[in-house]
Write a protein that holds these residues in place. Structure first.
Motif, PDB file in Angstrom:
ATOM      1  N   ASN A 183      -3.958  11.484   4.419  1.00 61.80           N
ATOM      2  CA  ASN A 183      -3.030  10.434   4.806  1.00 61.80           C
ATOM      3  C   ASN A 183      -3.676   9.460   5.778  1.00 61.80           C
ATOM      4  O   ASN A 183      -4.649   9.792   6.459  1.00 61.80           O
ATOM      5  N   ASN A 184      -3.114   8.262   5.836  1.00 66.08           N
ATOM      6  CA  ASN A 184      -3.612   7.229   6.738  1.00 66.08           C
ATOM      7  C   ASN A 184      -2.548   6.871   7.772  1.00 66.08           C
ATOM      8  O   ASN A 184      -1.391   6.638   7.418  1.00 66.08           O
ATOM      9  N   VAL A 185      -2.948   6.833   9.024  1.00 66.05           N
ATOM     10  CA  VAL A 185      -2.077   6.324  10.090  1.00 66.05           C
ATOM     11  C   VAL A 185      -2.547   4.918  10.423  1.00 66.05           C
ATOM     12  O   VAL A 185      -3.739   4.676  10.629  1.00 66.05           O
ATOM     13  N   LEU A 186      -1.602   3.985  10.437  1.00 63.50           N
ATOM     14  CA  LEU A 186      -1.922   2.568  10.625  1.00 63.50           C
ATOM     15  C   LEU A 186      -1.374   2.081  11.960  1.00 63.50           C
ATOM     16  O   LEU A 186      -0.217   1.668  12.048  1.00 63.50           O
ATOM     17  N   PRO A 187      -2.176   2.109  13.011  1.00 67.25           N
ATOM     18  CA  PRO A 187      -1.695   1.608  14.301  1.00 67.25           C
ATOM     19  C   PRO A 187      -1.530   0.090  14.273  1.00 67.25           C
ATOM     20  O   PRO A 187      -2.314  -0.634  13.653  1.00 67.25           O
ATOM     21  N   ASN A 251       0.396   5.673   3.619  1.00 74.15           N
ATOM     22  CA  ASN A 251       0.000   4.815   4.732  1.00 74.15           C
ATOM     23  C   ASN A 251       1.174   4.762   5.701  1.00 74.15           C
ATOM     24  O   ASN A 251       2.248   4.258   5.351  1.00 74.15           O
ATOM     25  N   LEU A 252       0.998   5.291   6.900  1.00 78.33           N
ATOM     26  CA  LEU A 252       2.085   5.359   7.872  1.00 78.33           C
ATOM     27  C   LEU A 252       1.844   4.385   9.026  1.00 78.33           C
ATOM     28  O   LEU A 252       1.029   4.646   9.908  1.00 78.33           O
ATOM     29  N   PRO A 253       2.547   3.249   9.043  1.00 82.56           N
ATOM     30  CA  PRO A 253       2.399   2.323  10.176  1.00 82.56           C
ATOM     31  C   PRO A 253       3.032   2.892  11.439  1.00 82.56           C
ATOM     32  O   PRO A 253       4.120   3.475  11.392  1.00 82.56           O
ATOM     33  N   VAL A 254       2.349   2.736  12.553  1.00 83.54           N
ATOM     34  CA  VAL A 254       2.918   3.069  13.865  1.00 83.54           C
ATOM     35  C   VAL A 254       2.761   1.795  14.687  1.00 83.54           C
ATOM     36  O   VAL A 254       1.812   1.616  15.437  1.00 83.54           O
ATOM     37  N   ASP A 255       3.711   0.889  14.511  1.00 85.41           N
ATOM     38  CA  ASP A 255       3.544  -0.478  15.006  1.00 85.41           C
ATOM     39  C   ASP A 255       4.800  -1.080  15.596  1.00 85.41           C
ATOM     40  O   ASP A 255       4.891  -2.292  15.803  1.00 85.41           O
TER      41      ASP A 255
END
Length: 262
Positions: A183-187, A251-255
């Motif tokens: 998985n991808n974390v997208l800051p 893709n999980l944005p943390v924004d």
């Protein structure tokens, strides 16, 4: 909810500062035995001393320069010969300098490709055999919201980050059946050295102060502020737990809600 990482071993890249450091700290708090990977040994020792050991862990570090994927793979392979089991890999490397895409030189793309995608590939090839044998694997790539919505002024980064996201999605399709998730974390804008650099560049270009630029950027975020490294690390750590076993290839944005796409 099973968030227990006791008995699990994690490798965390770029873990001497920012999101990488926060992720290592969070994984240790959940019980994982953590191995830090970065190029500055003194900083590695400093972060190592911060990691929780109340669950009996003995943490380690590897000195390696992400600009040399071959050397990274060799260092990790040597480490595995000694410590064998790896359940978690957090791929994290600092982004390239900003700039317009039209002005970027070929070697900028090549170097960034090496630092990110080729390094990720080298690390994955080193640890996946162990994950397959264990029947448990979590690979989390810390990328950027530019994967969903390109960021003006980060031409090379946007290009390579997109490639890394496609690489990760493809990998998730190939190895999910072995109990390994990717998985991808997208800051988004996060309170790190990278943000400080971005603020300085934008301030110089606009003639505004860094404080004015920061205020303007924060106003564009629905929650009205920048994320902290610890908030991004919480998402990273969750994806590494048994509770996240069916979350794969996302893709999980943390924004704070800033990204305009779904």
């Amino acid at each position: 909810m099973n968030l227990d990482l006791r008995g699990k071993t994690a490798l965390v890249g770029g873990s001497t500062q920012g999101i990488g450091r926060a992720s290592a700290i969070e994984l240790a708090l959940l019980g994982a035995t953590v191995t830090l990977i970065a190029r500055n040994e003194q900083k590695l020792k400093s972060v190592l001393a911060e990691l929780d050991t109340t669950k009996g862990q003995t943490h380690h570090y590897i000195v390696a320069d992400f600009s040399q994927p071959g050397a990274v793979q060799t260092a990790v392979t040597t480490y595995l010969e000694r410590f064998q089991d790896v359940h978690i890999l957090v791929n994290n490397t600092g982004g390239p300098p900003g700039g317009a895409l039209i002005d970027a030189q070929p070697d900028e793309f090549v170097q960034t490709f090496h630092n990110h995608l080729l390094n990720n590939q080298a690390l994955v090839q080193a640890v996946v055999p162990s994950m397959k044998r264990l029947g448990y694997g979590r690979i989390v790539n810390i990328i950027s919201t530019s994967v969903k919505q390109p960021i003006v002024g980060l031409g090379v980064s946007n290009t390579i980050r997109g490639a890394v996201a496609q690489w990760a999605k493809t990998l998730s399709l190939e190895i999910g059946r072995f109990g390994i998730t990717v998985n991808n974390v997208l800051p988004g804008y996060t309170q790190t050295a990278r943000l400080e650099s971005t603020l300085a560049i934008r301030a110089k270009a606009s003639g505004k102060s860094e404080e004015e630029v920061a205020t303007q950027l924060a106003q564009e975020i629905p929650i009205g502020r920048f994320a902290t490294p610890e908030e991004v690390a919480a998402a990273v750590a969750f994806l590494c737990t048994p509770a996240a076993a069916s979350i794969n290839g996302i893709n999980l944005p943390v924004d704070g809600g800033k990204t305009g796409s779904l």
